[in-house]
Design a protein around this motif. Structure first.
Motif, PDB file in Angstrom:
ATOM      1  N   HIS A  38       1.108  -1.194  -0.031  1.00  0.00           N
ATOM      2  CA  HIS A  38       0.078   0.024  -0.005  1.00  0.00           C
ATOM      3  C   HIS A  38       1.010   1.195  -0.090  1.00  0.00           C
ATOM      4  N   VAL A  39       1.166   1.988  -1.223  1.00  0.00           N
ATOM      5  CA  VAL A  39       1.926   3.156  -1.478  1.00  0.00           C
ATOM      6  C   VAL A  39       1.159   4.201  -1.723  1.00  0.00           C
ATOM      7  N   LEU A  40       1.445   5.377  -1.311  1.00  0.00           N
ATOM      8  CA  LEU A  40       0.798   6.647  -1.837  1.00  0.00           C
ATOM      9  C   LEU A  40       1.646   7.317  -2.792  1.00  0.00           C
ATOM     10  N   ILE A  41       1.154   7.624  -3.749  1.00  0.00           N
ATOM     11  CA  ILE A  41       1.977   8.608  -4.587  1.00  0.00           C
ATOM     12  C   ILE A  41       1.558  10.085  -4.550  1.00  0.00           C
ATOM     13  N   VAL A  42       2.158  10.819  -4.315  1.00  0.00           N
ATOM     14  CA  VAL A  42       1.721  12.373  -4.060  1.00  0.00           C
ATOM     15  C   VAL A  42       2.679  13.250  -4.960  1.00  0.00           C
ATOM     16  N   MET A  64       1.793  10.293 -12.146  1.00  0.00           N
ATOM     17  CA  MET A  64       1.301   9.546 -10.953  1.00  0.00           C
ATOM     18  C   MET A  64       0.783   8.322 -11.344  1.00  0.00           C
ATOM     19  N   VAL A  65       0.162   8.077 -12.284  1.00  0.00           N
ATOM     20  CA  VAL A  65      -0.294   6.831 -12.748  1.00  0.00           C
ATOM     21  C   VAL A  65       0.885   5.867 -13.148  1.00  0.00           C
ATOM     22  N   ARG A  83      -4.634  -2.192  -7.413  1.00  0.00           N
ATOM     23  CA  ARG A  83      -5.718  -1.326  -7.549  1.00  0.00           C
ATOM     24  C   ARG A  83      -5.198   0.004  -7.375  1.00  0.00           C
ATOM     25  N   THR A  84      -5.535   1.061  -8.269  1.00  0.00           N
ATOM     26  CA  THR A  84      -5.081   2.268  -7.819  1.00  0.00           C
ATOM     27  C   THR A  84      -6.478   3.206  -7.712  1.00  0.00           C
ATOM     28  N   VAL A  85      -6.620   3.993  -6.615  1.00  0.00           N
ATOM     29  CA  VAL A  85      -7.503   4.866  -6.159  1.00  0.00           C
ATOM     30  C   VAL A  85      -7.394   6.216  -5.937  1.00  0.00           C
ATOM     31  N   PHE A  86      -7.996   7.244  -6.380  1.00  0.00           N
ATOM     32  CA  PHE A  86      -8.111   8.530  -5.903  1.00  0.00           C
ATOM     33  C   PHE A  86      -9.431   8.815  -5.059  1.00  0.00           C
TER      34      PHE A  86
END
Ligand code: AMP
Length: 114
Positions: A38-42, A64-65, A83-86
């Protein structure tokens, strides 16, 4: 932005587990992981919500994607899936108002999301 927790993480005044950094993006492990990965890309620049993006930011969102896909691949999930989620605004579950792309992988994911 001075009171933004993710700006402080980008600056390094709040510690985080770095996964990737360049001039425009920072990626780090979520402190409350919801999956084995679980990584956050900012973005390094403060943008509060997806509603605040402009046409000027299209390249940034693409980065980012693509970075999420690269991190998933590096961790062995490119073929297995991820999964990728905003989340945008409170009702959708946004709790930190500096845009971030969640990357989750390593367990089966249900649909529809909760
Ligand atoms: P959201 O609810 O979509 O706004 O996601 C915010 C995410 O930030 C949550 O998954 C939190 O677990 C995560 N988070 C909050 N504070 C920290 C922190 N200090 N380090 C890493 N992740 C954090």
């Amino acid at each position: 932005m001075s009171d933004c927790i993710f700006c402080k993480i980008v600056e390094g005044t709040i510690p985080s587990a770095e996964v990737y950094r360049d001039e425009r993006l920072y990626a780090f492990k979520d402190i409350t992981p919801q999956a084995p990965l679980h990584v956050l890309i900012v973005p390094t620049r403060h943008i509060a919500t997806l509603n605040d993006l402009s046409a000027h930011d299209e390249g940034l969102v693409g980065e980012m994607v693509r970075r999420a896909a690269a991190i998933a691949r590096e961790h062995g999930y490119a073929e297995r899936g991820y999964r990728t989620v905003f989340n945008c605004q409170s009702e959708a579950g946004q709790s930190v108002f500096h845009i971030h792309l969640h990357l989750l992988a390593g367990r089966p994911m249900g649909w529809p999301p909760g």
